[in-house]
Design an enzyme around this catalytic site. Sequence first.
Site, mmCIF file in Angstrom:
data_model
loop_
_atom_site.group_PDB
_atom_site.id
_atom_site.type_symbol
_atom_site.label_atom_id
_atom_site.label_comp_id
_atom_site.label_asym_id
_atom_site.label_seq_id
_atom_site.Cartn_x
_atom_site.Cartn_y
_atom_site.Cartn_z
ATOM 1 N N THR A 13 0.803 -1.219 0.000
ATOM 2 C CA THR A 13 0.000 0.000 0.000
ATOM 3 C C THR A 13 0.837 1.270 0.000
ATOM 4 O OG1 THR A 13 -1.720 -1.177 1.176
ATOM 5 C CG2 THR A 13 -1.796 1.200 1.328
ATOM 6 N N THR A 166 4.661 -8.774 15.131
ATOM 7 C CA THR A 166 3.525 -9.452 14.517
ATOM 8 C C THR A 166 2.493 -8.392 14.149
ATOM 9 O OG1 THR A 166 2.204 -11.461 14.761
ATOM 10 C CG2 THR A 166 2.207 -10.013 16.635
HETATM 11 N N1 ASP Z 1 -2.318 -6.154 1.076
HETATM 12 C C1 ASP Z 1 -1.330 -5.124 1.279
HETATM 13 C C2 ASP Z 1 0.015 -5.804 1.316
HETATM 14 O O1 ASP Z 1 0.352 -6.426 2.292
HETATM 15 C C3 ASP Z 1 -1.597 -4.388 2.517
HETATM 16 C C4 ASP Z 1 -0.565 -3.372 2.895
HETATM 17 O O2 ASP Z 1 0.348 -3.037 2.180
HETATM 18 O O3 ASP Z 1 -0.674 -2.863 3.997
HETATM 19 O O4 ASP Z 1 0.749 -5.712 0.383
#
Ligand code: ASP
Length: 343
Positions: A13, A166
Site C-alpha cells: 500500500t 507481529t
Molecule cells: N495487502 C497489502 C500488502 O500487504 C496491505 C498493505 O500493504 O498494507 O501488500
Amino acid sequence: MKSSILIIYTGGTIGMKQDPVEGTLKPFDFRQILEEVPELGKFALRVDSYTFDPLIDSSDVEPGLWIALARLIQERYDRYDGFVVLHGTDTMAYSAATLSFMLGDLAKPVIFTGSQLPIGTPRTDGKENLISAVEIAAAKDAEGHAMVPEVAICFGSVLLRGNRATKMSSEAFDAFDSPDCPPLAVAGINIRYNRTLIRKPSSWDLPLRVQDRLDTRVSILRLHPGITPQVARNIACGPETRAVILETYGAGNAPSKPWLTDIIREADRMGKVLVNVSQCKKGTVNMDLYATGRALKDAGVVSGFDATTEAALGKLFALMGLSDDNAWVKKQFQEDLRGEISK
Ligand code: ASP
C-alpha cells in the site's frame, strides 16, 4: 561525508497513489521519491531507491523475494549506511523475521516499513513511517556506528525487532506489536532508542554474511478443540514435511488424548523437527509445567520459548537450508540466534 540510505520498494500500500485519470490506486515511480515526500530532502542524506519488478501485494511474498532482497543488500552493503525496505503490511513480519536469520554479522540497519493508507492519500501514515524509517536507518551513535544494526520494523510510533513483531491490526496506524519484547525505539517528539536492548555485531568491520539457502518444508499444526486424528496426522506426518510447528495452548500444552501423542511420536520417529510455539501472544512455552506439555516433550518436541510463529518459521527455513542434519537443526532452534527468544 553525507550518510546514504537505500530505499528498496517491494510493493504494498505505501507506494500507491491515485491515478488521476482512472481513479484507481497504482504504484508510483519511486525514482521521484523526493517529489512525493519532500520532507526527505530536509535530512542531510543521500537517498537512493531501488524498485522491485514486479511490485507485489505482500500476500504474494515468496522465499524468492527474501533471497533477492538479501542479495541486493549484500551487493550494495558497502555503498550505504542503512537500508529501508518498503513492504506490504500483511506479511511484513514474516519477511523481517526471515531476513534477520538470513543476514549474519549485520552492522547496518535494515528497516522495514509500510503503511495502512497509500502515500498519495491525505491522511496517509506512509509519509511519517517512511520519514521515521529513514531517520532511524541513518542514525549513528557517538562512535559513528549504526544506532540500530538490526532487521527491524518501523511502524506507527514504534521500532520493533523484526523477528519479534507481529501484525496486530488491519486498521490501526499502530498495526504492529512485539508483545514479548519492548520496542527498540519509540518515536515521539524525539526518537528514543532503547540502547541496552539493541543488539550489536561481534565486530563492526566484518563483511555481511548472507544465508540464502532456505528449506521451506515446514507445516503448522494449530491445535484447537475438535481437531481430529486424520487432520492432525495429515499435517504432522506428511512425507513432504521436514519440520512441524505445533501451535499449542498457553504454556505449550496440548490435548492429552493418546492418539495425539501417538501422532507426535510417529512424526518424531519419521525424523521430523517438532517445535512448540504458543498460541498466546505473550509469555513463553514451558513444557515442564503441565503433564500435557510434558507429554509433548517426551514425544520429541522442542521448545520455541516465546518465539512468534513468524520467527519460528523463518528460523526453521534458514537453519534447514544450512544443514540436512535434523538433530543439529533442533539444537540450534533452541538457541537465541538473533534476539528472537528470551532465554
Ligand atoms: N495487502 C497489502 C500488502 O500487504 C496491505 C498493505 O500493504 O498494507 O501488500
